[in-house]
Design an enzyme around this catalytic site. Structure first.
Site, PDB file in Angstrom:
ATOM      1  N   SER A   1       0.406  -4.675  -4.640  1.00 43.53           N
ATOM      2  CA  SER A   1      -0.750  -5.538  -4.909  1.00 43.53           C
ATOM      3  C   SER A   1      -0.728  -6.021  -6.354  1.00 43.53           C
ATOM      4  CB  SER A   1      -2.058  -4.811  -4.596  1.00 43.53           C
ATOM      5  OG  SER A   1      -2.139  -3.611  -5.320  1.00 43.53           O
ATOM      6  N   ALA A   2      -0.316  -5.148  -7.274  1.00 44.04           N
ATOM      7  CA  ALA A   2      -0.245  -5.569  -8.679  1.00 44.04           C
ATOM      8  C   ALA A   2       0.804  -6.661  -8.848  1.00 44.04           C
ATOM      9  CB  ALA A   2       0.093  -4.374  -9.573  1.00 44.04           C
ATOM     10  N   ALA A   3       1.964  -6.501  -8.172  1.00 41.63           N
ATOM     11  CA  ALA A   3       3.040  -7.483  -8.311  1.00 41.63           C
ATOM     12  C   ALA A   3       2.606  -8.843  -7.749  1.00 41.63           C
ATOM     13  CB  ALA A   3       4.303  -6.985  -7.609  1.00 41.63           C
TER      14      ALA A   3
ATOM     15  N   GLY B   1       0.792  -1.228   0.000  1.00 42.40           N
ATOM     16  CA  GLY B   1       0.000   0.000   0.000  1.00 42.40           C
ATOM     17  C   GLY B   1       0.820   1.271   0.000  1.00 42.40           C
ATOM     18  N   ALA B   2       2.108   1.172  -0.328  1.00 43.08           N
ATOM     19  CA  ALA B   2       2.992   2.332  -0.191  1.00 43.08           C
ATOM     20  C   ALA B   2       3.222   3.055  -1.507  1.00 43.08           C
ATOM     21  CB  ALA B   2       4.327   1.880   0.391  1.00 43.08           C
ATOM     22  N   GLY B   3       2.521   2.650  -2.556  1.00 40.33           N
ATOM     23  CA  GLY B   3       2.658   3.333  -3.839  1.00 40.33           C
ATOM     24  C   GLY B   3       3.665   2.681  -4.763  1.00 40.33           C
ATOM     25  N   LEU B   4       4.170   1.510  -4.377  1.00 42.98           N
ATOM     26  CA  LEU B   4       5.163   0.838  -5.222  1.00 42.98           C
ATOM     27  C   LEU B   4       4.573  -0.387  -5.930  1.00 42.98           C
ATOM     28  CD1 LEU B   4       8.406   1.033  -3.009  1.00 42.98           C
ATOM     29  CD2 LEU B   4       7.581   2.634  -4.736  1.00 42.98           C
ATOM     30  N   GLY B   5       3.258  -0.456  -6.006  1.00 40.10           N
ATOM     31  CA  GLY B   5       2.636  -1.498  -6.820  1.00 40.10           C
ATOM     32  C   GLY B   5       2.702  -2.892  -6.236  1.00 40.10           C
TER      33      GLY B   5
ATOM     34  N   ASP C   1      -0.731  -0.225 -13.128  1.00 42.15           N
ATOM     35  CA  ASP C   1       0.122  -0.997 -12.211  1.00 42.15           C
ATOM     36  C   ASP C   1       0.326  -2.430 -12.709  1.00 42.15           C
ATOM     37  OD1 ASP C   1      -0.504   1.302 -10.797  1.00 42.15           O
ATOM     38  OD2 ASP C   1      -0.599   0.283  -8.866  1.00 42.15           O
TER      39      ASP C   1
HETATM   40  C1  MEV Z   1      -2.462   3.582  -7.528  1.00 41.92           C
HETATM   41  O1  MEV Z   1      -1.198   2.908  -7.517  1.00 41.92           O
HETATM   42  C2  MEV Z   1      -2.552   4.447  -8.754  1.00 41.92           C
HETATM   43  C3  MEV Z   1      -3.889   5.129  -8.965  1.00 41.92           C
HETATM   44  O2  MEV Z   1      -3.768   5.894 -10.178  1.00 41.92           O
HETATM   45  C4  MEV Z   1      -5.013   4.144  -9.089  1.00 41.92           C
HETATM   46  C5  MEV Z   1      -4.921   3.299 -10.362  1.00 41.92           C
HETATM   47  O3  MEV Z   1      -4.318   3.713 -11.352  1.00 41.92           O
HETATM   48  O4  MEV Z   1      -5.516   2.199 -10.358  1.00 41.92           O
HETATM   49  C6  MEV Z   1      -4.200   6.086  -7.844  1.00 41.92           C
END
Ligand code: MEV
Length: 333
Positions: free
Chosen positions: A120-122, A114-118, A164
């Site tokens: 959950s996608a990884a 959840g820190a903006g480094l993707g 992501d």
């Molecule tokens: C989240 O990592 C990025 C957002 O743009 C949401 C998304 O693109 O799904 C905030």
């Protein structure tokens, strides 16, 4: 037993605006989630997650469990993590036409949740890849990206872009605009990352921007301006080979601009702003938050050690590190 890994990412430009069809440029970084999948004959899903920047947890459930696992972690983070694993396994069962397949899944990740480094996608991309290959089916990275997107879309209640998941599946720098996703050429970008130890709530942050955008025309314009910054950034990247250009400085200016607009849309935080300013003061070419915001990470550009050192001494920054562009996306381990 099958093991796959997939990289995390930073947004060079365009988070949030990408949700409304504007272009974005995320870049995969050499921090990976590794997922091991082993078939089980009883149809159940057993998940071990040892290093998700939460306390380790092990959960046994059938996917329909009414009882919450007895672990000492925030319920929302735990539910989110389990939601992604569940959705990834559902995609793998569907892709392999094996609706009753059971799995023992182990997740190890050096990407904070959840820190903006993707993260959950990884986890989702690596999870689908490992589980489908364990069932004897090999998916092309494009199909993996599409299935991972559908999994995220479901977990995030329809508030997810393809950025992501596509970036994690394909690696490198990518350009995403709606359903149009592709890799783009990028030089070796000197990323420095600062992490405040926290995590934003992506769903809430995306909803907040949506409300602002619906309420105020200028907020909608702000989202559109982020799209313009992304297009300018793409031109800079495409011209990076030109020896006369100063592409890093130009990218940095655009990142600063992008951060200001994200801040005005309400998705920054005190600690993110403090890290952004510490990076700029240390001589970084530019700095911005990355991902949904609210807490988590910033990304700065600096070829020297100055920014990393300054971030390590910045109150509110828990970790600072350099990140290489990951040219490889999902891979078999
Ligand atoms: C989240 O990592 C990025 C957002 O743009 C949401 C998304 O693109 O799904 C905030």
């Amino acid at each position: 037993m099958t093991v796959s890994s997939a990289p995390g990412k930073v947004y060079l430009f365009g988070e949030h605006a990408v949700v409304y069809g504007e272009p974005a440029v995320p870049c995969a970084i050499e921090r990976r989630a590794r997922v091991t999948a082993e078939k089980r004959s009883d149809g159940k899903l057993l998940v071990h997650a040892e290093d998700l920047s939460l306390d380790g947890f092990t959960v046994e459930y059938s996917g329909e469990s009414e009882t919450h696992p007895d672990v000492d972690v925030s319920e929302s983070l735990l539910e989110a993590a389990m939601g992604y694993v569940d959705a990834a396994v559902a995609q793998a069962r569907d892709a392999a036409d094996a609706p009753d397949a059971g799995f023992e899944v182990t997740i190890e990740s050096d990407i904070p949740l959840g820190a903006g480094l993707g993260s959950s996608a990884a986890v989702t991309v690596a999870g689908i890849d490992a589980a489908t290959r364990e069932l004897g089916v090999e998916l092309a990275p494009e199909e993996l990206a599409d299935r991972a997107y559908r999994a995220e879309y479901e977990v995030q209640d329809g508030q997810a872009s393809r950025a992501d998941t596509f970036c994690s599946a394909m690696g490198g720098a990518v350009r995403v605009e709606g359903d149009d996703c592709r890799r783009i050429d990028a030089p070796d970008i000197p990323f420095v990352i600062g992490f405040d130890g926290g995590a934003g709530d992506t769903g809430k942050l995306v909803a907040g921007v949506r409300e602002l955008r619906e309420e105020y025309g200028f907020a909608a314009d702000t989202v559109g301006t982020i799209g313009d910054i992304v297009s300018e950034g793409e031109r800079v990247l495409a011209a990076a080979e030109n020896p006369d250009g100063d592409w890093i400085a130009e990218l940095g200016d655009l990142m600063d601009f992008n951060h200001g607009l994200l801040e005005s849309l309400g998705v920054s935080s005190r600690s993110l702003d403090a890290m952004v300013w510490a990076a700029r003061d240390a001589g970084a070419y530019g700095a911005k938050l990355t991902g949904a915001g609210g807490g988590g990470c910033i990304v700065a550009l600096d070829e020297t050690e100055e920014t990393e050192t300054a971030l390590k001494f910045t109150p509110g920054c828990e970790e600072a590190f350099r990140a290489e562009l990951a040219t490889e996306g999902v891979r078999r381990e």
